[in-house]
Design an enzyme around this catalytic site. Structure first.
Site, PDB file in Angstrom:
ATOM      1  N   TYR A 122      27.784  10.997 -26.038  1.00 10.36           N
ATOM      2  CA  TYR A 122      28.746  12.111 -26.671  1.00 10.36           C
ATOM      3  C   TYR A 122      30.024  12.116 -26.899  1.00 10.36           C
ATOM      4  O   TYR A 122      30.214  12.284 -25.342  1.00 10.36           O
ATOM      5  CB  TYR A 122      28.325  13.268 -27.039  1.00 10.36           C
ATOM      6  CG  TYR A 122      27.471  13.679 -25.526  1.00 10.36           C
ATOM      7  CD1 TYR A 122      28.691  15.213 -25.707  1.00 10.36           C
ATOM      8  CD2 TYR A 122      26.664  14.505 -25.089  1.00 10.36           C
ATOM      9  CE1 TYR A 122      28.522  15.733 -24.706  1.00 10.36           C
ATOM     10  CE2 TYR A 122      26.636  15.079 -24.436  1.00 10.36           C
ATOM     11  CZ  TYR A 122      27.543  15.745 -23.944  1.00 10.36           C
ATOM     12  OH  TYR A 122      27.133  16.774 -22.415  1.00 10.36           O
TER      13      TYR A 122
ATOM     14  N   LYS B   9       3.797   1.765  -5.089  1.00  5.74           N
ATOM     15  CA  LYS B   9       2.034   2.157  -6.310  1.00  5.74           C
ATOM     16  C   LYS B   9       3.341   3.208  -7.694  1.00  5.74           C
ATOM     17  O   LYS B   9       2.409   2.669  -8.461  1.00  5.74           O
ATOM     18  CB  LYS B   9       2.100   2.602  -5.671  1.00  5.74           C
ATOM     19  CG  LYS B   9       1.549   3.872  -4.907  1.00  5.74           C
ATOM     20  CD  LYS B   9       0.191   4.644  -4.652  1.00  5.74           C
ATOM     21  CE  LYS B   9       0.606   6.475  -4.053  1.00  5.74           C
ATOM     22  NZ  LYS B   9      -0.176   6.889  -2.842  1.00  5.74           N
TER      23      LYS B   9
ATOM     24  N   GLY C  19      20.070  -1.110 -12.716  1.00  5.15           N
ATOM     25  CA  GLY C  19      18.357  -1.003 -13.633  1.00  5.15           C
ATOM     26  C   GLY C  19      19.078  -0.565 -15.358  1.00  5.15           C
ATOM     27  O   GLY C  19      18.347  -0.625 -16.277  1.00  5.15           O
ATOM     28  N   LYS C  20      19.368   1.073 -15.384  1.00  5.88           N
ATOM     29  CA  LYS C  20      19.022   1.956 -15.948  1.00  5.88           C
ATOM     30  C   LYS C  20      20.464   1.456 -16.976  1.00  5.88           C
ATOM     31  O   LYS C  20      21.630   0.803 -17.327  1.00  5.88           O
ATOM     32  CB  LYS C  20      20.009   3.318 -15.552  1.00  5.88           C
ATOM     33  CG  LYS C  20      18.832   3.654 -14.814  1.00  5.88           C
ATOM     34  CD  LYS C  20      19.168   5.284 -13.992  1.00  5.88           C
ATOM     35  CE  LYS C  20      18.944   5.244 -13.619  1.00  5.88           C
ATOM     36  NZ  LYS C  20      17.330   6.048 -13.674  1.00  5.88           N
TER      37      LYS C  20
ATOM     38  N   ARG D 199      25.759  10.808 -20.610  1.00  4.66           N
ATOM     39  CA  ARG D 199      24.307  11.322 -20.568  1.00  4.66           C
ATOM     40  C   ARG D 199      23.173   9.692 -19.548  1.00  4.66           C
ATOM     41  O   ARG D 199      22.357   9.220 -20.571  1.00  4.66           O
ATOM     42  CB  ARG D 199      23.990  11.939 -20.912  1.00  4.66           C
ATOM     43  CG  ARG D 199      22.004  12.639 -20.504  1.00  4.66           C
ATOM     44  CD  ARG D 199      22.839  13.898 -20.020  1.00  4.66           C
ATOM     45  NE  ARG D 199      21.240  14.958 -19.296  1.00  4.66           N
ATOM     46  CZ  ARG D 199      21.191  16.236 -19.649  1.00  4.66           C
ATOM     47  NH1 ARG D 199      22.585  17.008 -20.542  1.00  4.66           N
ATOM     48  NH2 ARG D 199      20.357  16.722 -19.639  1.00  4.66           N
TER      49      ARG D 199
ATOM     50  N   SER E  91       0.685  -1.146  -0.271  1.00  3.70           N
ATOM     51  CA  SER E  91      -0.327   0.197   0.198  1.00  3.70           C
ATOM     52  C   SER E  91       0.401   1.672  -0.139  1.00  3.70           C
ATOM     53  O   SER E  91       0.151   2.291  -0.130  1.00  3.70           O
ATOM     54  CB  SER E  91      -0.487   0.291   1.318  1.00  3.70           C
ATOM     55  OG  SER E  91      -0.439   0.150   2.853  1.00  3.70           O
TER      56      SER E  91
ATOM     57  N   HIS F 166      24.443   5.122  -5.456  1.00  5.28           N
ATOM     58  CA  HIS F 166      24.386   4.474  -6.890  1.00  5.28           C
ATOM     59  C   HIS F 166      25.468   5.729  -7.286  1.00  5.28           C
ATOM     60  O   HIS F 166      25.423   4.489  -8.227  1.00  5.28           O
ATOM     61  CB  HIS F 166      22.928   5.957  -6.935  1.00  5.28           C
ATOM     62  CG  HIS F 166      21.644   6.203  -6.847  1.00  5.28           C
ATOM     63  ND1 HIS F 166      21.702   4.551  -6.682  1.00  5.28           N
ATOM     64  CD2 HIS F 166      20.542   6.495  -6.155  1.00  5.28           C
ATOM     65  CE1 HIS F 166      20.414   5.015  -5.977  1.00  5.28           C
ATOM     66  NE2 HIS F 166      18.975   5.487  -5.768  1.00  5.28           N
TER      67      HIS F 166
ATOM     68  N   ASP G  97      22.493   9.236   1.158  1.00  8.32           N
ATOM     69  CA  ASP G  97      20.915   9.011  -0.098  1.00  8.32           C
ATOM     70  C   ASP G  97      21.799   8.077  -2.022  1.00  8.32           C
ATOM     71  O   ASP G  97      21.242   7.514  -2.160  1.00  8.32           O
ATOM     72  CB  ASP G  97      20.660  10.366  -0.229  1.00  8.32           C
ATOM     73  CG  ASP G  97      18.622   9.851  -0.953  1.00  8.32           C
ATOM     74  OD1 ASP G  97      18.699   8.872  -0.459  1.00  8.32           O
ATOM     75  OD2 ASP G  97      18.704  10.558  -1.365  1.00  8.32           O
TER      76      ASP G  97
ATOM     77  N   ARG H 275       0.043  -3.660   6.342  1.00  7.44           N
ATOM     78  CA  ARG H 275      -0.405  -3.625   7.787  1.00  7.44           C
ATOM     79  C   ARG H 275      -2.144  -2.927   7.069  1.00  7.44           C
ATOM     80  O   ARG H 275      -2.866  -3.057   7.611  1.00  7.44           O
ATOM     81  CB  ARG H 275      -0.333  -2.788   8.365  1.00  7.44           C
ATOM     82  CG  ARG H 275       1.271  -3.190   8.804  1.00  7.44           C
ATOM     83  CD  ARG H 275       1.928  -2.365   9.526  1.00  7.44           C
ATOM     84  NE  ARG H 275       2.279  -1.084   9.502  1.00  7.44           N
ATOM     85  CZ  ARG H 275       2.955  -0.913   9.719  1.00  7.44           C
ATOM     86  NH1 ARG H 275       3.725  -1.488  11.040  1.00  7.44           N
ATOM     87  NH2 ARG H 275       3.813   0.242   9.113  1.00  7.44           N
TER      88      ARG H 275
END
Length: 508
Positions: A394, A46, A207-208, A386, A41, A266, A261, A74
């Site tokens: 490039y 989602k 996964g990019k 990029r 939820s 990443h 973060d 929950r």
């Protein structure tokens, strides 16, 4: 994926993927599949998890006769209640596909440390497996949950929901701890419950599309093999920029900061693929072995090669402490002590509330010796990957300016995905990583020793920041960030190009 029409059938798409799987020597998996989304939820489920499952279904990678999806949380919801909650986030396919997919979803309500809830969940999964009448079954648990509940949830899965006739795999989301000690403690708790080949620590950057292209670019093109070293490369920047702030999540963000973060996970994953040595093969363990080696070759971070920033207005959020020193911007120089990279600075830079949104890798080459055209002031050669948005690669080159005069200017050789692959849908990172998990391919997931090596690099710096030994300097929202960051980049060797701006090509 290659250029061409995206009207290929689901069977041809599966055939293409299975061809790659054979190359990677992955086992062919059969049997009914139960996908359990814990935290069903919540926002992550989602916005990311269910849409990824839907796109896999629409492309034929998940079949209605072979898969069933269970949401667990929950919240007091019915099956239809969960379906309606996620319906608005499922886009890009026909209404028929959407209705068929939604009917595959069943909801189970329960707490995350409740025997009764997980026994009920196991009962629902078992009933589906029995009705499917398949010889074997597969169970995938996706933890779209905060890490604080991972140990209790995993204990419940281990005790009540293990698959008696096939594999059980668990996907866990970052953050994997806040420092080396907490990460090791979490790894030990999960390691007591599951083998390493059952755990999939997901970092969606792996996964990019352009991140996955890094290994191909480096090791499938003779052009780059002799150039990719300290003899030719002056510096490498790995950059993440957002043009918005914490947007009401200040209290949560303040517990972590931009290094935990973004940079420690990443950007460090991208760093590994840029800096690692060539693996023996494409087998997941061979690739992850090389990532661990390069992480273990990183020198301790020096304070004078770190710039921290905090955008003005960050502490206006009532959930953020008035004396917060949490950085919303950081520029950190990593130095690799090995034969290939000795002396080459890797500048990892990330920030919020900046002037633009982008993520890229920028490889800057050294100056041309004996510059007969005297064009050094125009800028160096750069290879730019990029990652987002407007995915592209490039190469910045110095060329003769058209005309009668022998004048030079900077231009580029450009591979923009929007132009070259006009009719190809680039998969979302979560689609690819969930499919990898189903196939048992751990190449794009973080191994335990890799996680430990990553935290060993950043934990001393993070502890110094937490203790106030490094201070975040203020910067204006909508700016490039602290001027000290540009000064640091220049000091370690980066030469900014003035007068040149890459413009993504368009069809117009």
């Amino acid at each position: 994926m290659s250029g061409g029409s995206d009207e290929s059938s689901p069977s041809s798409r599966r055939s293409s993927f299975n061809s790659l799987s054979r190359d990677l020597e992955l086992p062919s998996e059969q049997g009914c599949l139960s996908v359990v989304v814990l935290g069903a939820s919540g926002d992550l489920a989602k916005k990311k998890t269910f849409p990824a499952l839907f796109h896999l279904f629409a492309q034929g990678f998940l079949q209605s006769g072979e898969v069933h999806i269970f949401g667990y949380a929950r919240s007091n919801l019915s099956d239809d209640g969960l379906r309606e909650r996620i319906r608005g986030y499922l886009k890009g396919a026909s209404e028929e596909h959407l209705s068929e997919f939604l009917q595959l979803i069943k909801y189970v309500s329960g707490s995350y440390d409740s025997r009764e809830g997980f026994e009920k969940l196991n009962k629902e999964i078992s009933e589906y497996e029995m009705s499917n009448k398949s010889e074997s079954s597969r169970r995938l648990f996706y933890l779209a949950l905060p890490p604080s509940v991972y140990p209790s949830v995993c204990k419940m899965i281990r005790t009540y929901c293990m698959n008696p006739s096939g594999w059980t795999r668990v996907i866990v989301e970052k953050p994997f701890g806040k420092d080396l000690h907490s990460a090791e403690e979490l790894s030990a708790q999960l390691g007591d419950l599951f083998d390493e080949n059952q755990l999939y620590r997901i970092d969606h950057y792996l996964g990019k599309e352009l991140v996955q292209n890094l290994l191909v670019l480096r090791f499938a093109n003779r052009l780059f093999l002799p150039l990719w070293n300290r003899d030719n490369i002056d510096n490498i920047q790995i950059v993440f920029r957002e043009d918005f702030g914490t947007d009401g999540r200040g209290g949560y963000f303040d517990q972590y900061g931009i290094i935990r973060d973004i940079i420690q996970n990443h950007l460090l994953q991208v760093f590994c693929l840029v800096a690692m040595e060539k693996p023996v093969s494409l087998k997941p363990e061979h690739i992850r072995d090389e990532k661990v080696k390069v992480l273990q070759s990183v020198n301790p971070i020096k304070h004078d090669e770190v710039v921290l920033g905090q955008y003005e207005g960050y502490k206006d959020d009532p959930t953020v402490p008035d004396d917060s020193n949490t950085p919303t911007f950081a520029s950190v120089v990593l130095r690799v002590h090995n034969e290939r990279w000795e002396g080459v600075p890797f500048i990892l830079k990330a920030g919020k509330a900046l002037s633009s949104r982008k993520a890229e890798v920028r490889v800057q080459f050294k100056d041309v010796p004996g510059d007969i055209f005297r064009c050094k002031r125009q800028g160096r050669n750069e290879f730019v990957i990029r990652l987002q948005p407007s995915e592209a690669m490039y190469m910045k080159l110095t060329v003769k300016k058209p005309g009668l005069e022998m004048a030079t200017e900077q231009s580029e050789l450009d591979l923009s995905y929007g132009m070259r692959y006009q009719n190809v849908k680039i998969p979302e990172a979560y689609e690819r990583l969930i499919l990898d998990t189903i196939r048992g391919d751990q190449q794009h997931f973080v191994r335990r020793d890799e996680l430990k090596a990553a935290w060993q690099i950043f934990t001393p710096l993070l502890h110094d920041i937490d203790a106030g030994r490094l201070k975040a300097v203020p910067y204006h929202p909508g700016s490039r960030g602290p001027k000290e960051a540009d000064e640091l980049s220049e000091r370690v060797g980066y030469m900014q190009t003035h007068g040149y701006i890459w413009i993504p090509p368009t069809l117009a």
